[in-house]
Write an enzyme that holds these catalytic residues in place. Structure first.
Site, PDB file in Angstrom:
ATOM      1  N   THR A 160      -2.644  -1.251   2.629  1.00 52.37           N
ATOM      2  CA  THR A 160      -2.063  -0.986   1.331  1.00 52.37           C
ATOM      3  C   THR A 160      -2.923  -1.749   0.339  1.00 52.37           C
ATOM      4  O   THR A 160      -3.826  -2.477   0.751  1.00 52.37           O
ATOM      5  CB  THR A 160      -0.603  -1.522   1.367  1.00 52.37           C
TER       6      THR A 160
ATOM      7  N   GLY B 125       1.704  -3.887   5.326  1.00 56.80           N
ATOM      8  CA  GLY B 125       2.819  -3.381   6.115  1.00 56.80           C
ATOM      9  C   GLY B 125       3.916  -4.422   6.267  1.00 56.80           C
ATOM     10  O   GLY B 125       4.296  -5.097   5.318  1.00 56.80           O
TER      11      GLY B 125
END
Length: 535
Positions: free
Chosen positions: A359, A440
């Site tokens: 991410t 995550g």
């Protein structure tokens, strides 16, 4: 100073600063940075992804959370993959199917939210036109993108036999991927090589002219829906047209007298606040940093947070999330008492080790004191790129539990639970820390340790995000390679399974800004290639 930006990519931080120098506010800069990140780090996030942001504009009385998570297709059903389920990754992020159809390909894609989120934030809270805010990203895409070390590292991850598809195989999945990400001889491009993706450039130009409407209801939407229909994807024109950003109030807690605001379920802010509330029951600052007792307390607090997350955290439109109880002082005291007594929490989890999903993040504070924290992602990349559009879609369907009747089970139009926790801390009514992290399920432990490092141990933000970390999301305590062996030997002697990462900077990658002596300072986790940059 016009402001300060911290991001996981230097090119993205530069895009944000460029907008601040043009007179844009923190929201303008954050959205410029976000579009840039999809160009320069295209498997971390992008217009096929999803995310969440927290916006605080104290002088205007604005404090809001915008949530733009990917949604399961409206045609999805709770039982659709029940007979394919074979397990779960050790970090709890990915559910494994026997045919990997939730991990790669058209069946893994959820309805993207980033374009809706970016444009709504800009139109409501920004000051500049979309075309101007997107200009840095479009310029970067036109001139090409140099492959940075972390980009290549992520591409080259080998999941071994943990049941997941390697990123390199996802990059090969589409014709566009094979053209953009590989050398003419078929080998994966390496650091220093250039990515040229004229299809993505054109798609960004179309969005700059047509806004979110072209993506969700116009020509791009029709191209997406036609490709999905031809290749077995679940997203339809109806899914795209029905997409809406959710606005929510922040989830509130406290740590050592500071007020903590983070993103509510199905994001990870509630879990972060629960973890901080447990840690607040202990005088961590009196302990040696990363000593055996410090790490034991951290690990047990993380395990109890994980047990609650697995049991309760989901989309509150579909499941009841008992936030008041989970964030209560009584709950934190009860869990702390069990930790003090030496009890070891048991977290049921499959034991396949793996690298965390990824991410990216941006944090911005401007001269007026406006603060933005944003986390956005592809979840995991799907490998799917619609011909002519250039961008890769999210693989968010791997985050839904294929077993019906659970908090994270599949449902039509449901947002998958996410560990994202863009967070702002306040001293009184004024922001004093702005943080976010990718990684995550490692996001919440990474942020909690960064906050504690600043508050309990007096570190600067740069020191706090770079200090060695641990995670304990199962019965095993995972440690970064800079945690001394003497400490891990002592933990093992207490009966803890310990797994040492080969990485010096492991487990999430917090980035943050902190107010010190009247000036904002930034820190970018060295795991990534990013930086803090002043305007």
């Amino acid at each position: 100073m016009r402001g300060i930006v911290v991001a996981a990519q230097p090119e993205a931080a530069e895009a944000g600063v460029e907008i601040l120098r043009q007179g844009g506010n923190a929201v303008d800069a954050a959205i410029a940075c976000a579009f840039s990140q999809g160009v320069v780090d295209p498997q971390m996030c992008g217009i096929g992804g999803f995310g969440a942001m927290q916006i605080c504009m104290p002088k205007q009385g604005v404090h809001s959370v915008l949530e733009f998570f990917a949604r399961a297709p409206l045609s999805a059903t709770p039982e659709m993959w029940a007979d394919k389920f074979i397990g779960q990754s050790r970090d709890g992020f990915v559910f494994l199917l026997n045919d990997q159809s939730n991990d790669i390909g058209y069946g893994s894609v959820g309805t993207p939210g980033n374009v809706a989120g970016y444009t709504e934030a800009l139109s409501r809270f920004g000051t500049m036109p979309l075309r101007d805010v997107m200009a840095p990203a479009i310029a970067q895409s036109r001139r090409g993108v140099m492959v940075r070390p972390y980009v290549h590292y992520y591409w080259a991850l080998d999941h071994g036999n943990d049941g997941q598809v390697n990123v390199e195989d996802k990059l090969r999945f589409s014709e566009t991927g094979r053209q953009v990400y590989f050398r003419p001889d078929g080998r994966l491009k390496r650091p220093g090589d250039m990515l040229r993706n004229p299809e993505m450039t054109r798609t960004l130009e179309r969005i700059a002219e047509g806004g979110a409407d072209v993506f969700y209801r116009g020509d791009i939407a029709r191209e997406i829906a036609a490709d999905m229909a031809a290749r077995g994807g679940g997203i339809t024109l109806e899914d795209l047209a029905a997409y809406r950003v959710r606005e929510k109030s922040p989830c509130w807690g406290a740590y050592r007298g500071l007020r903590v605001a983070s993103n509510p379920p199905p994001a990870g802010g509630g879990s972060l606040i629960e973890l901080l509330h447990i840690l607040a029951q202990f005088d961590l600052g009196a302990l040696e940093h990363n000593s055996v007792e410090h790490l034991r307390i951290l690990a047990e607090a993380m395990k109890w947070m994980t047990i609650d997350k697995d049991a309760h955290m989901g989309d509150p439109d579909f499941v009841d999330v008992p936030m008041e109880r989970l964030l209560s002082d009584a709950h934190a005291r009860a869990l702390a008492a069990r930790i003090r007594a030496g009890e070891k929490a048991a977290v049921p989890r499959a034991e396949e080790p793996r690298d965390p999903p990824d991410t990216t993040v941006v944090c911005v504070v401007d001269a007026a004191g406006n603060a933005v924290s944003m986390t956005h992602t592809l979840g995991i990349p799907s490998g799917v790129i619609t011909p002519g559009l250039g961008f890769m879609y999210n693989g968010c369907m791997s985050g839904f539990d294929p077993r019906p009747g659970r908090a994270a089970s599949i449902a039509p139009g449901k947002s998958r639970a996410s560990a994202m926790a863009p967070t702002i801390l306040f001293e009184g009514e004024q922001p004093c820390m702005v943080l976010a992290a990718p990684g995550g399920t490692y996001i919440v432990p990474a942020l909690a340790q960064a906050i504690s490092n600043v508050v309990d141990f007096g570190m600067s933000m740069a020191e706090a995000v770079a200090a060695p970390r641990i995670v304990a999301l199962s019965d095993t305590i995972d440690v970064a390679n800079r945690i001394p062996h003497g400490v891990t030997d002592a933990l093992a002697a207490l009966g803890y399974p310990v797994a040492r990462s080969y990485q010096s900077y492991a487990f999430g990658a917090p980035h943050g800004l902190a107010l010190r002596d009247g000036a904002w300072q930034g820190g970018a986790d060295p795991q990534r290639d990013g930086m803090a940059l002043r305007a």
